[in-house]
Write an enzyme that holds these catalytic residues in place. Structure first.
Site, PDB file in Angstrom:
ATOM      1  N   CYS A   1       0.320   1.994  -5.559  1.00  0.00           N
ATOM      2  CA  CYS A   1      -0.594   2.910  -6.258  1.00  0.00           C
ATOM      3  C   CYS A   1       0.089   4.234  -6.588  1.00  0.00           C
ATOM      4  CB  CYS A   1      -1.837   3.164  -5.413  1.00  0.00           C
ATOM      5  SG  CYS A   1      -3.144   1.979  -5.805  1.00  0.00           S
TER       6      CYS A   1
ATOM      7  N   HIS B   1       0.836  -1.193   0.000  1.00  0.00           N
ATOM      8  CA  HIS B   1       0.000   0.000   0.000  1.00  0.00           C
ATOM      9  C   HIS B   1       0.878   1.253   0.000  1.00  0.00           C
ATOM     10  CE1 HIS B   1      -4.027  -1.561   0.611  1.00  0.00           C
ATOM     11  NE2 HIS B   1      -3.551  -2.458   1.450  1.00  0.00           N
TER      12      HIS B   1
END
Lengths: 209, 254
Positions: free
Chosen positions: A189, A123
């Site tokens: 991301c 993440h």
């Protein structure tokens, strides 16, 4: 504004406007001074282009036996995280670790030091703040990535390529392709979309021995 | 500030409401079948320095297979198979035994890990496990080759592929480095008329489901705060402008 005397409805309006403006400026200042924006990948990779890739070395070294990765360290950008094994989600994507402070090794990919494409995801941020791969965007070609395996051996990779790919047009075939030599692929991301409140893209970092 | 605070709360509430509309996960690049990947690595103790890759796309019982190799014994046929029904793994060095006095891995030594033959990856004709397993004239030849074929696999092999249990094994080693298959390791455990070198496993790779699509690697926790603050600030500036307008209108009316 000469001769302006603060009284009556006008003064209330003025005070209110000043209050709004002051609060807005305070918020803007907070944003400007906030350290929370994640480090950006190099500009050259942001438009879907990728850095020209260095030819992966054709090493003749024998591969290491399998041993799953337990820790990733990238001292140059201050990244250090535990690694847990992850599978895939119902739609076929690599699943993310439940604990956003940990990175995830895709358990269908080779372990680091074996021949093949080791896939590690993380993440960028959780709902509350920075997560395991928050600093990944600060990497540059040539930086060193160290993976520690369960058997205690450490395998070092050098960053050879960084690319940002839109989620809707993600080149799965090339990013996840099996390789005959050891390769490390890190994914997180990128490209926050304010209006949709989501990340539009993935940052893909490739490393070779 | 007493008037600004409710306005700010209102703006933040609107933003928070927007945040609740989290986007659904993007659909994977679905083609309706199963895509599998394998990295082919040298089988330990067999003195192989080659490597390779395999990709399989399985649609029902139709398997489209691509295998690329490098560093194998040149000018020699390399039998290759899907092995199924065991651990779905390649054998470790500890599975090797002494054969004709030399520590090496024959096909039988690896069976507990990669299992029996599920399909024979021949270049033409029959691909069954039983009849084509050692059809040495119908397997790829050479040190480096690219094999590509679509073939029909049986139910057991299809199930094994779908459950990440199948293994690609490429056979044919040159243990004593003399450039050809000979009997230095004795006769083959599969067919005594062939040298063991011709059928011993050279490269091995477990076939695993290939991931599809991008990852959901962020929740916006380092962006939300900024977004909310920026939007709130924007909203407050608009509000300030509005109040100034009211004030000016008040001046005109006076």
């Amino acid at each position: 504004m000469n001769g302006f005397r603060p009284r009556g409805r006008r003064s209330v309006h003025t005070a209110t406007a000043i209050a709004f403006t002051t609060t807005a400026l305070a918020l803007l200042a907070e944003v400007a001074l906030s350290p929370s924006a994640p480090p950006a990948p190099p500009e050259s990779v942001l438009a879907g282009r990728s850095d020209p890739s260095r030819e992966p070395p054709q090493g003749s070294a024998q591969p290491l036996p399998a041993s799953r990765p337990e820790h990733i360290d990238i001292p140059e950008v201050g990244l250090s995280a535990k690694i847990v094994p992850v599978g895939t989600t119902a739609d076929g994507a690599i699943a993310m670790p439940k604990d956003a402070d940990r990175a995830g090794w895709y358990n269908g990919s080779p372990t680091p030091g074996e021949y093949g494409n080791t896939l590690v995801v993380g993440h960028l941020d959780s709902a509350n703040g920075p997560a395991a791969f928050y600093r990944l965007g600060a990497l540059r070609k040539g930086d060193r990535i160290s993976l520690t395996r369960q058997d205690g051996t450490r395998v070092g990779f050098t960053v050879t390529r960084m690319a940002v790919h839109p989620k809707g047009d993600f080149p799965s075939r090339s990013v996840y392709a099996p390789t005959s030599q050891p390769q490390l692929t890190l994914i997180t991301c990128a490209d926050w979309d304010d209006s949709q409140q989501r990340y539009r893209a993935n940052l893909v970092v490739t490393g070779h021995l | 500030m007493q008037k600004a605070t409710p306005a700010a709360i209102a703006v933040l509430t609107v933003i928070a409401g927007g945040t609740a509309l989290a986007p659904a996960a993007l659909a994977a690049d679905e083609t309706g079948g199963n895509s599998l990947h394998a990295t082919l690595s040298p089988v330990p103790t067999n003195k192989v320095t080659g490597s390779g890759t395999a990709t399989v796309h399985l649609q029902g019982h139709e398997a489209t297979i691509t295998i690329k190799t490098q560093g194998l014994l040149a000018d020699a046929p390399h039998a290759q198979h899907f092995h199924i029904g065991a651990k779905g793994q390649c054998p470790p060095a500890s599975a090797a035994k002494k054969h004709n006095g030399s520590l090496s891995m024959n096909t039988t030594d690896g069976l507990p890990f990669y299992g029996k033959i599920g399909a024979s990856l021949t270049t033409t004709g029959d691909t069954s496990a039983s009849h084509a397993a050692l059809a040495v004239d119908r397997f790829p030849k050479g040190a480096s080759y690219t094999y590509h074929r679509t073939l029909t696999v049986d139910e057991e092999t299809a199930t094994s592929l779908r459950s990440d249990n199948a293994v690609v094994v490429v056979h044919g080693i040159d243990y004593n480095g003399n450039g050809k298959y000979d009997n230095n390791l004795g006769p083959s455990d599969l067919d005594a008329t062939l040298p063991s070198e011709a059928t011993n496993p050279a490269l091995c790779g477990p076939l695993k489901t290939a991931p599809a699509g991008a990852v959901a690697g962020g929740m916006g926790g380092t962006q939300d705060g900024d977004t909310m603050a920026l939007t709130a600030a924007g909203g407050l500036l608009v509000a300030a402008g509005g109040v100034m307008y009211l004030r000016r209108r008040g001046i005109r009316q006076n």
